[in-house]
Design a protein around this motif. Sequence first.
Motif, mmCIF file in Angstrom:
data_model
loop_
_atom_site.group_PDB
_atom_site.id
_atom_site.type_symbol
_atom_site.label_atom_id
_atom_site.label_comp_id
_atom_site.label_asym_id
_atom_site.label_seq_id
_atom_site.Cartn_x
_atom_site.Cartn_y
_atom_site.Cartn_z
ATOM 1 N N VAL A 77 -0.003 12.558 -109.957
ATOM 2 C CA VAL A 77 -0.166 12.600 -111.405
ATOM 3 C C VAL A 77 -0.501 11.201 -111.887
ATOM 4 C CG1 VAL A 77 0.960 13.063 -113.617
ATOM 5 C CG2 VAL A 77 1.473 14.510 -111.643
ATOM 6 N N VAL A 78 -1.595 11.089 -112.627
ATOM 7 C CA VAL A 78 -2.005 9.828 -113.238
ATOM 8 C C VAL A 78 -1.916 10.046 -114.735
ATOM 9 C CG1 VAL A 78 -3.868 8.166 -113.509
ATOM 10 C CG2 VAL A 78 -3.588 9.381 -111.339
ATOM 11 N N ARG A 79 -1.147 9.241 -115.396
ATOM 12 C CA ARG A 79 -0.922 9.453 -116.823
ATOM 13 C C ARG A 79 -1.623 8.384 -117.648
ATOM 14 N NH1 ARG A 79 3.207 12.055 -120.082
ATOM 15 N NH2 ARG A 79 3.095 11.094 -122.116
ATOM 16 N N THR A 80 -2.313 8.833 -118.673
ATOM 17 C CA THR A 80 -2.820 7.909 -119.677
ATOM 18 C C THR A 80 -1.923 8.070 -120.895
ATOM 19 O OG1 THR A 80 -4.357 9.512 -120.622
ATOM 20 C CG2 THR A 80 -5.181 8.127 -118.833
ATOM 21 N N GLU A 81 -2.146 7.288 -121.902
ATOM 22 C CA GLU A 81 -1.271 7.340 -123.070
ATOM 23 C C GLU A 81 -1.232 8.732 -123.693
ATOM 24 O OE1 GLU A 81 -1.157 5.340 -127.439
ATOM 25 O OE2 GLU A 81 -1.657 4.049 -125.756
ATOM 26 N N LYS A 83 -3.147 11.598 -122.368
ATOM 27 C CA LYS A 83 -3.566 12.680 -121.481
ATOM 28 C C LYS A 83 -2.899 12.519 -120.122
ATOM 29 C CE LYS A 83 -7.173 13.559 -124.354
ATOM 30 N NZ LYS A 83 -6.792 12.637 -125.369
ATOM 31 N N LYS A 84 -2.796 13.617 -119.409
ATOM 32 C CA LYS A 84 -2.323 13.570 -118.028
ATOM 33 C C LYS A 84 -3.458 14.011 -117.130
ATOM 34 C CE LYS A 84 2.543 14.296 -118.738
ATOM 35 N NZ LYS A 84 3.681 15.143 -118.537
ATOM 36 N N VAL A 85 -3.567 13.375 -116.001
ATOM 37 C CA VAL A 85 -4.579 13.709 -115.015
ATOM 38 C C VAL A 85 -3.853 14.152 -113.759
ATOM 39 C CG1 VAL A 85 -6.426 12.775 -113.586
ATOM 40 C CG2 VAL A 85 -6.203 12.018 -115.948
ATOM 41 N N TYR A 86 -4.254 15.287 -113.225
ATOM 42 C CA TYR A 86 -3.645 15.809 -112.016
ATOM 43 C C TYR A 86 -4.672 15.786 -110.901
ATOM 44 C CZ TYR A 86 -0.618 17.646 -115.642
ATOM 45 O OH TYR A 86 0.193 17.774 -116.733
ATOM 46 N N LEU A 87 -4.269 15.341 -109.730
ATOM 47 C CA LEU A 87 -5.182 15.244 -108.596
ATOM 48 C C LEU A 87 -4.704 16.141 -107.474
ATOM 49 C CD1 LEU A 87 -5.568 11.392 -108.536
ATOM 50 C CD2 LEU A 87 -7.188 13.032 -109.453
ATOM 51 N N ARG A 88 -5.680 16.760 -106.824
ATOM 52 C CA ARG A 88 -5.355 17.590 -105.679
ATOM 53 C C ARG A 88 -6.187 17.127 -104.505
ATOM 54 N NH1 ARG A 88 -5.841 23.928 -106.164
ATOM 55 N NH2 ARG A 88 -7.678 23.872 -104.900
ATOM 56 N N ARG A 89 -5.552 16.962 -103.380
ATOM 57 C CA ARG A 89 -6.250 16.573 -102.167
ATOM 58 C C ARG A 89 -6.246 17.750 -101.220
ATOM 59 N NH1 ARG A 89 -2.893 11.777 -102.621
ATOM 60 N NH2 ARG A 89 -4.185 10.142 -103.492
ATOM 61 N N ASP A 90 -7.410 18.127 -100.739
ATOM 62 C CA ASP A 90 -7.469 19.157 -99.701
ATOM 63 C C ASP A 90 -7.082 18.492 -98.397
ATOM 64 O OD1 ASP A 90 -8.290 21.055 -101.492
ATOM 65 O OD2 ASP A 90 -10.409 20.721 -101.147
ATOM 66 N N HIS A 91 -6.200 19.126 -97.675
ATOM 67 C CA HIS A 91 -5.707 18.535 -96.440
ATOM 68 C C HIS A 91 -6.490 19.021 -95.228
ATOM 69 C CE1 HIS A 91 -2.409 16.615 -98.487
ATOM 70 N NE2 HIS A 91 -2.196 17.746 -99.123
ATOM 71 N N HIS A 92 -7.618 19.696 -95.441
ATOM 72 C CA HIS A 92 -8.462 20.175 -94.349
ATOM 73 C C HIS A 92 -9.507 19.108 -94.055
ATOM 74 C CE1 HIS A 92 -6.374 23.439 -95.999
ATOM 75 N NE2 HIS A 92 -7.268 24.362 -95.960
ATOM 76 N N LEU A 93 -9.215 18.189 -93.178
ATOM 77 C CA LEU A 93 -10.152 17.092 -92.890
ATOM 78 C C LEU A 93 -10.960 17.382 -91.655
ATOM 79 C CD1 LEU A 93 -7.838 14.067 -93.646
ATOM 80 C CD2 LEU A 93 -9.561 15.061 -95.113
#
Length: 93
Positions: A77-81, A83-93
């Motif tokens: 989770v990356v938060r700005t003043e 807004k919130k930003v949510y990140l998802r990483r696919d673990h299929h490399l």
Amino acid sequence: DNLDHRLIRHWMKSRSMGTKLIIGVIDKSDIHNKEEQMEKDTMVKTICSIPSVDQVITGAPTKVDLAFLERYGIDCVVRTEAKKVYLRRDHHL
């Protein structure tokens, strides 16, 4: 709640940290008229039109819990003043 170039650049940089960028828009319980609701709807549509944004969650919680993160597959989770930003990483490399 301005969507200026600095915020969009922040989102683009955040997007590069994961495989999916999800923007959480917190509901304002103080929206009582059509004009304010239309402004919120326009903001959500504008966010959706930004190429680095993969998904928008309206009604996002002000405090994120583990159940919310798991429901959306969010790793970071990356938060700005405002807004919130949510990140998802696919673990299929």
